[in-house]
Design an enzyme around this catalytic site. Structure first.
Site, PDB file in Angstrom:
ATOM      1  N   ASN A   1       0.868  -1.178   0.000  1.00 34.21           N
ATOM      2  CA  ASN A   1       0.000   0.000   0.000  1.00 34.21           C
ATOM      3  C   ASN A   1       0.906   1.230   0.000  1.00 34.21           C
ATOM      4  O   ASN A   1       1.474   1.590   1.026  1.00 34.21           O
ATOM      5  CB  ASN A   1      -0.887  -0.041   1.259  1.00 34.21           C
ATOM      6  CG  ASN A   1      -1.745   1.197   1.411  1.00 34.21           C
ATOM      7  OD1 ASN A   1      -1.823   2.023   0.514  1.00 34.21           O
ATOM      8  ND2 ASN A   1      -2.390   1.326   2.566  1.00 34.21           N
TER       9      ASN A   1
ATOM     10  N   LYS B   1       0.145   4.255  -0.323  1.00 35.57           N
ATOM     11  CA  LYS B   1      -0.511   5.438   0.268  1.00 35.57           C
ATOM     12  C   LYS B   1      -0.246   6.680  -0.603  1.00 35.57           C
ATOM     13  O   LYS B   1      -0.067   6.541  -1.807  1.00 35.57           O
ATOM     14  CB  LYS B   1      -0.047   5.636   1.720  1.00 35.57           C
ATOM     15  CG  LYS B   1      -0.230   4.349   2.543  1.00 35.57           C
ATOM     16  CD  LYS B   1      -0.060   4.550   4.016  1.00 35.57           C
ATOM     17  CE  LYS B   1      -0.253   3.212   4.726  1.00 35.57           C
ATOM     18  NZ  LYS B   1      -0.146   3.316   6.165  1.00 35.57           N
TER      19      LYS B   1
ATOM     20  N   HIS C   1      -9.684   1.424   4.980  1.00 40.14           N
ATOM     21  CA  HIS C   1      -8.402   1.600   5.672  1.00 40.14           C
ATOM     22  C   HIS C   1      -8.583   2.556   6.856  1.00 40.14           C
ATOM     23  O   HIS C   1      -9.353   3.510   6.775  1.00 40.14           O
ATOM     24  CB  HIS C   1      -7.352   2.138   4.699  1.00 40.14           C
ATOM     25  CG  HIS C   1      -5.968   2.059   5.264  1.00 40.14           C
ATOM     26  ND1 HIS C   1      -5.504   2.978   6.172  1.00 40.14           N
ATOM     27  CD2 HIS C   1      -4.977   1.152   5.094  1.00 40.14           C
ATOM     28  CE1 HIS C   1      -4.270   2.639   6.528  1.00 40.14           C
ATOM     29  NE2 HIS C   1      -3.923   1.538   5.881  1.00 40.14           N
TER      30      HIS C   1
ATOM     31  N   GLU D   1      -6.869   4.878   7.895  1.00 31.50           N
ATOM     32  CA  GLU D   1      -6.620   6.299   7.592  1.00 31.50           C
ATOM     33  C   GLU D   1      -7.841   6.941   6.937  1.00 31.50           C
ATOM     34  O   GLU D   1      -8.109   8.118   7.127  1.00 31.50           O
ATOM     35  CB  GLU D   1      -5.362   6.418   6.710  1.00 31.50           C
ATOM     36  CG  GLU D   1      -4.109   6.137   7.538  1.00 31.50           C
ATOM     37  CD  GLU D   1      -2.958   5.527   6.768  1.00 31.50           C
ATOM     38  OE1 GLU D   1      -2.961   5.545   5.530  1.00 31.50           O
ATOM     39  OE2 GLU D   1      -2.038   5.009   7.436  1.00 31.50           O
TER      40      GLU D   1
ATOM     41  N   GLU E   1      -5.679  -4.926  10.696  1.00 30.13           N
ATOM     42  CA  GLU E   1      -4.658  -3.903  10.898  1.00 30.13           C
ATOM     43  C   GLU E   1      -4.924  -3.161  12.205  1.00 30.13           C
ATOM     44  O   GLU E   1      -5.698  -2.182  12.221  1.00 30.13           O
ATOM     45  CB  GLU E   1      -4.680  -2.890   9.745  1.00 30.13           C
ATOM     46  CG  GLU E   1      -4.430  -3.502   8.387  1.00 30.13           C
ATOM     47  CD  GLU E   1      -3.816  -2.483   7.427  1.00 30.13           C
ATOM     48  OE1 GLU E   1      -2.689  -2.699   6.991  1.00 30.13           O
ATOM     49  OE2 GLU E   1      -4.461  -1.465   7.150  1.00 30.13           O
TER      50      GLU E   1
ATOM     51  N   GLY F   1       2.274   2.152  10.768  1.00 30.46           N
ATOM     52  CA  GLY F   1       3.250   3.227  10.597  1.00 30.46           C
ATOM     53  C   GLY F   1       3.962   3.629  11.872  1.00 30.46           C
ATOM     54  O   GLY F   1       4.605   4.671  11.926  1.00 30.46           O
TER      55      GLY F   1
ATOM     56  N   SER G   1       3.148  -2.191  10.388  1.00 35.26           N
ATOM     57  CA  SER G   1       4.604  -2.253  10.582  1.00 35.26           C
ATOM     58  C   SER G   1       5.205  -3.616  10.237  1.00 35.26           C
ATOM     59  O   SER G   1       6.145  -4.071  10.895  1.00 35.26           O
ATOM     60  CB  SER G   1       4.981  -1.831  12.004  1.00 35.26           C
ATOM     61  OG  SER G   1       4.551  -0.495  12.230  1.00 35.26           O
TER      62      SER G   1
HETATM   63  P1  PGA Z   1       2.640   0.207   7.632  1.00 36.72           P
HETATM   64  O1  PGA Z   1       1.207   0.433   6.965  1.00 36.72           O
HETATM   65  O2  PGA Z   1       3.195  -1.082   7.076  1.00 36.72           O
HETATM   66  O3  PGA Z   1       3.459   1.389   7.231  1.00 36.72           O
HETATM   67  O4  PGA Z   1       2.427   0.114   9.102  1.00 36.72           O
HETATM   68  C1  PGA Z   1       0.322  -0.628   6.774  1.00 36.72           C
HETATM   69  C2  PGA Z   1      -0.984  -0.138   6.234  1.00 36.72           C
HETATM   70  O5  PGA Z   1      -1.417   0.956   6.601  1.00 36.72           O
HETATM   71  O6  PGA Z   1      -1.637  -0.808   5.434  1.00 36.72           O
END
Ligand code: PGA
Length: 255
Positions: free
Chosen positions: A10, A12, A95, A97, A167, A173, A212
């Site tokens: 992803n 982003k 997601h 976010e 998640e 992140g 992560s």
């Molecule tokens: P990350 O993001 O691996 O940077 O933690 C995962 C995601 O948001 O899908």
């Protein structure tokens, strides 16, 4: 041994066109075993170019969101059929976010999932609890309502194209990953819920872990029961890290 792994990147809101081209060129020749699918999800504006470069479907290309209506006066939005039309096979929906910064709730996400599945897209539906919810012992309640409300009234026939990504919001992140036990317990719970919702189809739903995940923890995470792959943010932006995760999935899928 797992039947199938999906390793999904992803990206982003990262990478301009040149950077996207350069990253995809660096991963395009990665070895992929037959039980592994590799997906990358660039920003909308770079999807077409990435699809053009890949050309042969060795890597799959997905989007990070879509609208629920086919076309019309929805300034700024992108419909599911616009995505399939340019060679997109998957879409990430729900997601955290999007939930956090764009006020998306289970009801809106439900409409999006329904529309995307009807269009033939494979949907990666993201669910997971915040730290506050985990600390208040609400993890399973949250996951349950996200699954039940997010998948409400979706025809069972379509659910074969649904992928769930667990998640935990606090792990995204942040460099913090959920422990192997936390992941196993959550994924087993999601499996049970998917079987309640979708019967035998739910027994086969791929359940990805995200939060992560990187080249150092991927082996442990991908070995956990009911983990069918990863949704990877930060580590998918570095070709060496992403390729290492794919290599680990290749090895585990052959064991
Ligand atoms: P990350 O993001 O691996 O940077 O933690 C995962 C995601 O948001 O899908």
């Amino acid at each position: 041994m797992k039947n199938k792994y999906l390793i999904a990147g992803n990206w982003k809101m990262n990478l301009n066109l040149d950077q996207s081209i350069s990253l995809v060129k660096n991963i395009i020749n990665v070895e992929i075993s037959k039980n592994v699918d590799v997906l990358i999800c660039p920003t909308f504006v770079n999807i077409s170019k990435v699809v053009e470069i890949i050309d042969d479907n060795r890597l799959l290309v997905g989007a990070q969101d879509c609208h629920f209506v086919e076309s019309g006066a929805y300034t700024g939005e992108i419909s599911p059929s616009m995505l399939t039309n340019i060679g997109t096979s998957h879409v990430i929906l729900g997601h955290s976010e999007r939930r956090q910064y764009f006020s998306e709730d289970n009801q809106l996400i439900n409409k999006k999932i329904n529309a995307a599945l009807k269009e033939g897209l494979k949907v990666i539906y993201c669910i997971g609890e915040t730290l506050e919810e985990r600390n208040s012992d609400l993890t399973f309640k949250v996951i349950k309502s996200q699954l039940i409300e997010g998948l409400k009234n979706i025809e069972k026939d379509y659910l074969g194209n649904l992928i769930v990504a667990y998640e935990p919001v606090w792990a995204i992140g942040t460099g913090l990953t959920a422990s192997a036990v936390q992941i196993r317990v959550a994924h087993n719970k999601i499996r049970d819920l998917m079987m309640e919702i979708a019967g035998s189809v739910g027994s086969k739903t791929l359940i990805l872990y995200g939060g992560s995940m990187n080249e150092n923890n991927a082996r442990e995470i991908l070995s956990i029961e009911n983990v069918g792959g990863g949704l990877i943010g930060g580590a998918s932006l570095k070709s060496e890290k992403f390729k290492e995760i794919i290599k680990i999935a290749n090895e585990l899928s052959l064991n």
